[in-house]
Enzyme design. Structure first.
Site, PDB file in Angstrom:
ATOM      1  N   PRO A 179       0.784  -1.248   0.000  1.00  0.00           N
ATOM      2  CA  PRO A 179       0.000   0.000   0.000  1.00  0.00           C
ATOM      3  C   PRO A 179       0.812   1.293   0.000  1.00  0.00           C
ATOM      4  O   PRO A 179       0.255   2.351  -0.251  1.00  0.00           O
ATOM      5  CB  PRO A 179      -0.829  -0.117   1.285  1.00  0.00           C
ATOM      6  CG  PRO A 179      -0.027  -1.013   2.169  1.00  0.00           C
ATOM      7  CD  PRO A 179       0.678  -1.982   1.273  1.00  0.00           C
ATOM      8  N   GLY A 180       2.138   1.228   0.298  1.00  0.00           N
ATOM      9  CA  GLY A 180       2.901   2.453   0.107  1.00  0.00           C
ATOM     10  C   GLY A 180       3.745   2.904   1.289  1.00  0.00           C
ATOM     11  O   GLY A 180       4.172   4.057   1.325  1.00  0.00           O
ATOM     12  N   GLY A 181       4.018   1.999   2.220  1.00  0.00           N
ATOM     13  CA  GLY A 181       4.849   2.372   3.378  1.00  0.00           C
ATOM     14  C   GLY A 181       6.236   2.849   2.952  1.00  0.00           C
ATOM     15  O   GLY A 181       6.748   3.859   3.440  1.00  0.00           O
ATOM     16  N   ASP A 197       3.322  -1.339  -8.819  1.00  0.00           N
ATOM     17  CA  ASP A 197       2.579  -2.431  -8.206  1.00  0.00           C
ATOM     18  C   ASP A 197       1.295  -2.596  -9.021  1.00  0.00           C
ATOM     19  O   ASP A 197       0.757  -1.605  -9.524  1.00  0.00           O
ATOM     20  CB  ASP A 197       2.219  -2.090  -6.740  1.00  0.00           C
ATOM     21  CG  ASP A 197       1.977  -3.342  -5.898  1.00  0.00           C
ATOM     22  OD1 ASP A 197       2.702  -3.549  -4.907  1.00  0.00           O
ATOM     23  OD2 ASP A 197       1.045  -4.111  -6.239  1.00  0.00           O
ATOM     24  N   ASP A 235      10.246  -4.645  -2.466  1.00  0.00           N
ATOM     25  CA  ASP A 235       9.647  -5.390  -1.355  1.00  0.00           C
ATOM     26  C   ASP A 235       8.588  -6.331  -1.940  1.00  0.00           C
ATOM     27  O   ASP A 235       7.597  -6.655  -1.297  1.00  0.00           O
ATOM     28  CB  ASP A 235       9.022  -4.386  -0.359  1.00  0.00           C
ATOM     29  CG  ASP A 235       8.766  -4.988   1.021  1.00  0.00           C
ATOM     30  OD1 ASP A 235       9.453  -5.951   1.397  1.00  0.00           O
ATOM     31  OD2 ASP A 235       7.872  -4.483   1.726  1.00  0.00           O
ATOM     32  N   LYS A 264      12.328 -12.523   0.305  1.00  0.00           N
ATOM     33  CA  LYS A 264      11.284 -13.136   1.136  1.00  0.00           C
ATOM     34  C   LYS A 264      11.260 -14.642   0.917  1.00  0.00           C
ATOM     35  O   LYS A 264      11.357 -15.088  -0.213  1.00  0.00           O
ATOM     36  CB  LYS A 264       9.916 -12.545   0.782  1.00  0.00           C
ATOM     37  CG  LYS A 264       9.820 -11.059   1.122  1.00  0.00           C
ATOM     38  CD  LYS A 264       8.530 -10.462   0.610  1.00  0.00           C
ATOM     39  CE  LYS A 264       8.509  -8.966   0.837  1.00  0.00           C
ATOM     40  NZ  LYS A 264       7.787  -8.564   2.041  1.00  0.00           N
TER      41      LYS A 264
HETATM   42  C1  LIG Z   1       4.809  -6.733   1.213  1.00  0.00           C
HETATM   43  S1  LIG Z   1       3.909  -5.865   0.013  1.00  0.00           S
HETATM   44  C2  LIG Z   1       4.832  -4.391  -0.124  1.00  0.00           C
HETATM   45  C3  LIG Z   1       4.636  -3.443   1.011  1.00  0.00           C
HETATM   46  C4  LIG Z   1       5.220  -2.092   0.728  1.00  0.00           C
HETATM   47  N1  LIG Z   1       6.674  -2.130   0.664  1.00  0.00           N
HETATM   48  C5  LIG Z   1       4.815  -1.094   1.772  1.00  0.00           C
HETATM   49  O1  LIG Z   1       5.701  -0.515   2.420  1.00  0.00           O
HETATM   50  O2  LIG Z   1       3.614  -0.822   1.932  1.00  0.00           O
HETATM   51  C6  LIG Z   1       4.293  -6.705  -1.446  1.00  0.00           C
HETATM   52  C7  LIG Z   1       3.714  -6.127  -2.692  1.00  0.00           C
HETATM   53  O3  LIG Z   1       4.284  -6.805  -3.818  1.00  0.00           O
HETATM   54  C8  LIG Z   1       3.343  -6.685  -4.843  1.00  0.00           C
HETATM   55  N2  LIG Z   1       3.664  -7.563  -5.975  1.00  0.00           N
HETATM   56  C9  LIG Z   1       3.581  -8.908  -6.054  1.00  0.00           C
HETATM   57  N3  LIG Z   1       3.956  -9.308  -7.298  1.00  0.00           N
HETATM   58  C10 LIG Z   1       4.268  -8.190  -7.996  1.00  0.00           C
HETATM   59  C11 LIG Z   1       4.724  -7.934  -9.299  1.00  0.00           C
HETATM   60  N4  LIG Z   1       4.915  -8.930 -10.179  1.00  0.00           N
HETATM   61  N5  LIG Z   1       4.950  -6.657  -9.684  1.00  0.00           N
HETATM   62  C12 LIG Z   1       4.758  -5.638  -8.813  1.00  0.00           C
HETATM   63  N6  LIG Z   1       4.340  -5.831  -7.550  1.00  0.00           N
HETATM   64  C13 LIG Z   1       4.093  -7.080  -7.144  1.00  0.00           C
HETATM   65  C14 LIG Z   1       2.018  -6.989  -4.178  1.00  0.00           C
HETATM   66  O4  LIG Z   1       0.947  -6.477  -4.940  1.00  0.00           O
HETATM   67  C15 LIG Z   1       2.212  -6.270  -2.833  1.00  0.00           C
HETATM   68  O5  LIG Z   1       1.604  -4.992  -2.868  1.00  0.00           O
END
Ligand SMILES: C[S@@+](CC[C@H](N)C(=O)[O-])C[C@H]1O[C@@H](n2cnc3c(N)ncnc32)[C@H](O)[C@@H]1O
Length: 301
Positions: A179-181, A197, A235, A264
């Site tokens: 979501p954008g942290g 994303d 991330d 991860k």
């Molecule tokens: C752990 S969350 C990120 C949290 C973010 N760093 C924050 O601070 O709010 C992981 C994100 O990876 C995204 N994601 C997964 N596969 C993806 C892809 N192929 N391309 C872009 N984003 C992807 C998911 O939609 C998700 O929003």
């Protein structure tokens, strides 16, 4: 030379396997503390590393405190056993401020030693340690209003531990941003952020100055379409091997200066891929206090 690695909490098995692969002999395990005979190797899964470890006999609580004080001023206690006796010793040592940091802040620079009681009359100590934080635990004064997720703490910690951060106007790419942290952290520092994303950012983050969002897969993103980048952040939730391939691709393109990426793990820890990350010249692998079953890989140039 004796070195001791303190495993990040809950990641003793990962540290044991990492040390085995590095060929580091573990002489003893004292709860999370792995005492090794070999020269210090960088360890990703260690929350802290104790250098030039000494074992000292102590006659009393006062004797223990006096011996530690004679070596240096600041000490962090690790007390998996004999906790009460250890606390009485620690109370006789100079107080070490454990005040949470207000980001952006520099990591403390004062030397911080570590010690533990092996038995009621024997302590293990090291005046010099890798982490300036007690047992590698970094705490921040949290922001409960701005960021849309708690992932911002991971990036605060990474930037604090790396001792570098994007300044105003630097160009950042945030892959897997929603979501954008992380985007919130970067935009708060004044950086220009391109957030990638498939899901949209939290509207408050999307509206911050300098933030742009593209609803695409990070893996399909063409480096040529974004131009030169000062910092690439990732991330993304994905298998480590997929992230490694993405990093190698962006490194080969030569348009990115610095990288900070979360590796991860789903289920088993992929030690083979971690070893490939570790082999990238100039890179660093860290298990942050705010990481879960993850490592943070960074390359700063
Ligand atoms: C752990 S969350 C990120 C949290 C973010 N760093 C924050 O601070 O709010 C992981 C994100 O990876 C995204 N994601 C997964 N596969 C993806 C892809 N192929 N391309 C872009 N984003 C992807 C998911 O939609 C998700 O929003």
């Amino acid at each position: 030379m004796t070195t001791a690695h303190l495993a990040a909490e809950g990641f003793e098995a990962q540290l044991r396997e990492e040390l085995r692969r590095l060929g580091v002999g573990v002489r003893a395990e004292h709860s999370r503390l792995f005492v090794c005979d070999d020269a210090p190797s960088p360890s990703a899964w260690a929350a802290n590393t104790w250098f030039d470890v000494e074992e000292i006999g102590i006659a009393s609580i006062g004797d223990a405190a006096a011996k530690l004080r004679a070596m240096q001023r600041n000490w962090a206690m690790y007390a998996p056993v004999h906790a009460r006796r250890a606390t009485l010793i620690q109370e006789r040592l100079p107080h070490v401020s454990a005040k949470p940091l207000v980001f952006p802040a520099e990591a403390p620079t004062a030397p911080l030693g570590s010690w533990t009681l092996l038995a009621s009359d024997r302590l293990l100590c090291a005046a010099r340690c890798a982490s300036p934080f007690p047992n590698g635990e970094v705490a921040f004064v949290e922001d409960r209003d701005g960021p849309p997720s708690r992932a911002y703490l991971k990036l605060w910690e990474a930037l604090t531990r790396l001792g570098a951060r994007p300044g105003a106007g630097t160009r950042c790419l945030d892959l897997g941003a929603t979501p954008g942290g992380w985007t919130w952290v970067l935009a708060s520092l004044g950086a220009e952020v391109l957030a990638i994303d498939k899901a949209p950012l939290d509207p408050k983050v999307a509206a911050m100055p300098g933030v742009r969002w593209r609803g695409e897969s990070a893996f399909a993103l063409d480096p040529a379409s974004v131009g030169p980048i000062d910092w690439l952040f990732s991330d993304i939730i994905c298998y480590p091997a997929r992230l490694l391939a993405l990093v190698r691709r962006w490194m080969a393109e030569g348009r990115v200066r610095n990288f900070v990426c979360t590796i991860k793990f789903q289920g088993d820890t992929d030690h083979d891929t971690v070893a490939h990350f570790a082999a990238i010249p100039g890179g660093r692998l860290l298990h942050l206090h705010h990481n879960k079953h993850e490592l943070t890989w960074a390359l700063l140039r």
